[in-house]
Each structure stands twice: as structure tokens, then as C-alpha cells.
Design an enzyme around this catalytic site. Structure first.
Site, short mmCIF file in Angstrom:
data_model
loop_
_atom_site.label_atom_id
_atom_site.label_comp_id
_atom_site.label_asym_id
_atom_site.label_seq_id
_atom_site.Cartn_x
_atom_site.Cartn_y
_atom_site.Cartn_z
N MET A 265 0.69 -1.21 -0.05
CA MET A 265 0.08 -0.03 -0.01
C MET A 265 0.86 1.22 -0.03
O MET A 265 1.93 1.40 0.75
CB MET A 265 -0.85 0.13 1.09
N GLY B 147 1.05 -4.86 1.88
CA GLY B 147 -0.51 -5.20 1.59
C GLY B 147 -0.31 -6.13 0.05
O GLY B 147 -1.31 -6.58 -0.30
N1 COA Z 1 4.50 3.71 -0.44
C1 COA Z 1 4.83 5.03 -0.89
N2 COA Z 1 5.73 5.12 -1.67
C2 COA Z 1 6.68 4.05 -1.96
C3 COA Z 1 6.26 2.88 -1.54
C4 COA Z 1 5.22 2.92 -0.91
N3 COA Z 1 4.71 1.42 -0.23
N4 COA Z 1 7.48 1.90 -2.05
C5 COA Z 1 8.04 2.87 -2.87
N5 COA Z 1 7.68 4.16 -2.57
C6 COA Z 1 8.60 5.23 -3.44
C7 COA Z 1 9.60 5.76 -2.67
O1 COA Z 1 9.15 6.63 -1.52
C8 COA Z 1 10.23 6.45 -3.74
O2 COA Z 1 9.45 7.56 -3.80
P1 COA Z 1 10.37 9.19 -4.37
O3 COA Z 1 11.03 8.82 -5.72
O4 COA Z 1 9.30 10.17 -4.37
O5 COA Z 1 11.37 9.34 -3.22
C9 COA Z 1 10.06 5.64 -5.01
O6 COA Z 1 8.74 4.55 -4.54
C10 COA Z 1 11.07 4.71 -5.30
O7 COA Z 1 11.44 4.04 -4.09
P2 COA Z 1 12.91 3.76 -3.50
O8 COA Z 1 12.81 3.77 -1.96
O9 COA Z 1 13.76 4.97 -4.07
O10 COA Z 1 13.45 2.61 -4.20
P3 COA Z 1 14.49 1.56 -3.63
O11 COA Z 1 14.62 0.53 -4.79
O12 COA Z 1 15.81 2.11 -3.29
O13 COA Z 1 13.70 0.56 -2.68
C11 COA Z 1 12.01 -0.58 -1.70
C12 COA Z 1 12.34 -0.23 -3.11
C13 COA Z 1 10.64 -1.38 -2.31
C14 COA Z 1 12.61 -1.56 -0.83
C15 COA Z 1 11.43 0.82 -0.89
O14 COA Z 1 11.00 1.45 -1.61
C16 COA Z 1 10.65 0.39 0.18
O15 COA Z 1 11.00 -0.27 1.30
N6 COA Z 1 9.21 0.54 0.24
C17 COA Z 1 8.50 0.33 1.01
C18 COA Z 1 7.95 -1.04 1.08
C19 COA Z 1 6.75 -1.46 2.12
O16 COA Z 1 7.21 -1.59 3.46
N7 COA Z 1 5.66 -1.59 2.01
C20 COA Z 1 4.55 -1.92 2.74
C21 COA Z 1 3.41 -1.26 2.71
S1 COA Z 1 1.96 -1.99 3.62
#
Ligand code: COA
Length: 280
Positions: A71, A121
């Protein structure tokens, strides 16, 4: 590119190939995390595909590096936190509507083609798909505990139902990641294959499903997904009712043809192969 009657084209995209609708989470720059807009577009897309003749099987996958990073922490959580209870509940309902109802009971067979990140999610749509094939290098994480919530959106329930207590609690409580082969070993996906074989394996599986009677296939998966909550006698009765309903709705042509091919013409071994309705 969608036409005016097609609801996809923004946060969701669709490509048709070989009678398969490849449905993409289409926010690669946000790792395909699910915003309220995506939830609405995905519902409308899946709903439309139920009647689209170009789609015999739905394959749910992601553009770019992610399947879906769960999510959207900004648009789904933070930006709805102070908008009042009615708004928050409405947003949750929209998410539930496509993940747990429309996708879970979709008219067509559904396959998750897991090409990359799967977090939080995203476990719910993953397990709502009938079948799932993962790339070996896909990374999964029940990451909620890492940012201070428990897995909602029925993630806890789907994990309990698919990977059992020990595995589910381990990942729910540690937030540790795992890869495709571990997902396959735990039964979260059917198989894990090298990335360069992912699409070919999914297409092969989809084509196998297309050989079956679609009415029977739909009833079979619906029955399986509903009987978990029934006692023995109710399940038995429900399964017969659905079985009779499926034969009525399909006209029984496939079933009768298959019995003739086996019993009279000796052309088919249904234990080993699917009846070919073109081969009369
Ligand atoms: N919600 C909101 N934004 C998200 C997201 C999420 N679940 N997952 C990724 N993004 C966004 C980041 O904030 C970033 O946005 P920006 O470019 O405006 O800063 C963009 O997507 C790219 O993500 P980034 O973190 O820079 O990529 P990465 O390759 O370094 O890492 C992940 C990838 C997936 C490991 C990392 O984004 C992450 O941990 N995301 C959250 C995952 C999570 O816990 N989801 C559970 C939700 S219930």
C-alpha cells in the site's frame, strides 16, 4: 494504450497477447505501490476484463522492478489519516473490493507473475490470484512491523491460510525478506523460476488452463475458495450444487464429449490429458 471504454491506462495498464490479458501495476517510479487511484482503476479494469473476449486468462504483474511494494504509505495512509472516519473506511473498502472480492472471485483464471518486490499489502492480491509463478530473484517482505503497524488488509489472514503458523509469524514478527525459491517452498507461490523463464512458464500455464471448460474452471476455484469456512456436510452439499450448476450453465458439452472420447471412442485418457473439444 486504452480506448475510451477501457478503464486502464494510468496507474494500471493492460496488454493482450495469445488470449491472455497481462494486467500491470503501472507505477514503476513508485515501485507499483497501491494508491487509492490505483485501487479504483484496478477494480474497473478487472471488472471490464470479465466480459472482454480477448481475455481468457488474467496475468497480474508489475512494470519495472517491482510486482508491488504494497500500500502507498503517502497516498493510502498518511494523506487519509486526517480526512475523517468515513473517508478512511471508503478508501479501505475500495482496496478490499478489488483485492479480496473482484480478483479473488474473478470470472477468468488468474495468475500472479511475480517479477520483483512484493511487500506488505501486496500479499493480499498475490494470494487472491488462483496461481502464482515467481521469478527466483523476486524479493518478498511482510514489512509492516518495520514501520510500526500490524499487517492489515487481510495480509495476516492470507499468510495464516497459505504458509502456516511458523512461517507466517516468523515473517510477520521479523519483517525479514525472502526470495522466490523460499516463497515456493512455503507454498506462497506454485513455482519459482529464473527471471528469463518467468513469462514463458506463465504463458505455458495459461494455455493449459485455456484447454479446460471455462465454466467448470470458474466453479472449481470458487468452490475451493468458499468451502474453508463450511462444515463437512454443508461443503458436500454446496459442492454438488455448484457442480450441477456448472453443468447446467456450460450445457455439459465438454463433459459429455470427454466421456464419449474415453468410454466409446477410446481416444482419450482423461487421467493423462485434457479433452480436446475440437477433436470430435
Ligand atoms: N508507499 C509509498 N511510496 C513508496 C512505496 C510505498 N509502499 N514503495 C516505494 N515508494 C516510493 C518511494 O518513496 C520513492 O519515491 P520518491 O522517488 O518520490 O522518493 C519511490 O517509490 C522509489 O522507491 P525507493 O525507496 O527510492 O526505491 P528502492 O529501490 O531504493 O527501494 C523498496 C525499493 C521497495 C525496498 C523501498 O521503496 C521500500 O521499502 N518501500 C516500502 C515497502 C513497504 O514497506 N511496503 C509495505 C506497505 S504496506
Amino acid at each position: 494504450m486504452s480506448t475510451p471504454n477501457e478503464p486502464w491506462g494510468n496507474t494500471v495498464d493492460v496488454e493482450f497477447e495469445d488470449d491472455i490479458a497481462f494486467v500491470f501495476f503501472n507505477r514503476p517510479e513508485k515501485k507499483n505501490c497501491m494508491s487509492p487511484a490505483l485501487n479504483r482503476e484496478m477494480y474497473a479494469t478487472l471488472h471490464t476484463l470479465e466480459l472482454d473476449e480477448r481475455c481468457k486468462v488474467v496475468v497480474l504483474t508489475g512494470r519495472g522492478e517491482a510486482w508491488s511494494a504494497g500500500m502507498d504509505l503517502k497516498e493510502y495512509f498518511r494523506e487519509t489519516d486526517n480526512k475523517g472516519d468515513a473517508f478512511k473506511m471508503h478508501t479501505r473498502d475500495e482496496s478490499q473490493a478489488w483485492q479480496q472480492i473482484k480478483l479473488r472471485f474473478h470470472a477468468k483464471p488468474t495468475i500472479a507473475m511475480v517479477n520483483g518486490w512484493v511487500f506488505g499489502g501486496a500479499f493480499t492480491p498475490l494470494t487472491s490470484c488462483d496461481l502464482a509463478i515467481s521469478s527466483d530473484d523476486a524479493t518478498y517482505g511482510v514489512s509492516e512491523v518495520n514501520w510500526g503497524i500490524i499487517p492489515g488488509g487481510n495480509v495476516t489472514k492470507v499468510l495464516a491460510d497459505t504458509i502456516g503458523q511458523r512461517n507466517a509469524l516468523y515473517y510477520i514478527m521479523t519483517g525479514e525478506t525472502f526470495q522466490g525459491p523460499k516463497a515456493a517452498q512455503m507454498g506462497l507461490v506454485n513455482e519459482s523460476v529464473p527471471a528469463d523463464q518467468l513469462k514463458a512458464r506463465v504463458v505455458e500455464l495459461a494455455k493449459e488452463l485455456m484447454k479446460k471448460d471455462p465454466v467448470v474452471l470458474r466453479s472449481a476455484k470458487e468452490v475451493f475458495k468458499r468451502i474453508g469456512a463450511m462444515d463437512w456436510d454443508t461443503a458436500n452439499d454446496y459442492i454438488y450444487a455448484k457442480s450441477d450448476g456448472a453443468i447446467l450453465r456450460s450445457g455439459g458439452e465438454f463433459r459429455n464429449g470427454a466421456m464419449k472420447a474415453f468410454l466409446d471412442d477410446k481416444k482419450l485418457k482423461p487421467g493423462l490429458d485434457t479433452y480436446d473439444k475440437e477433436d470430435k
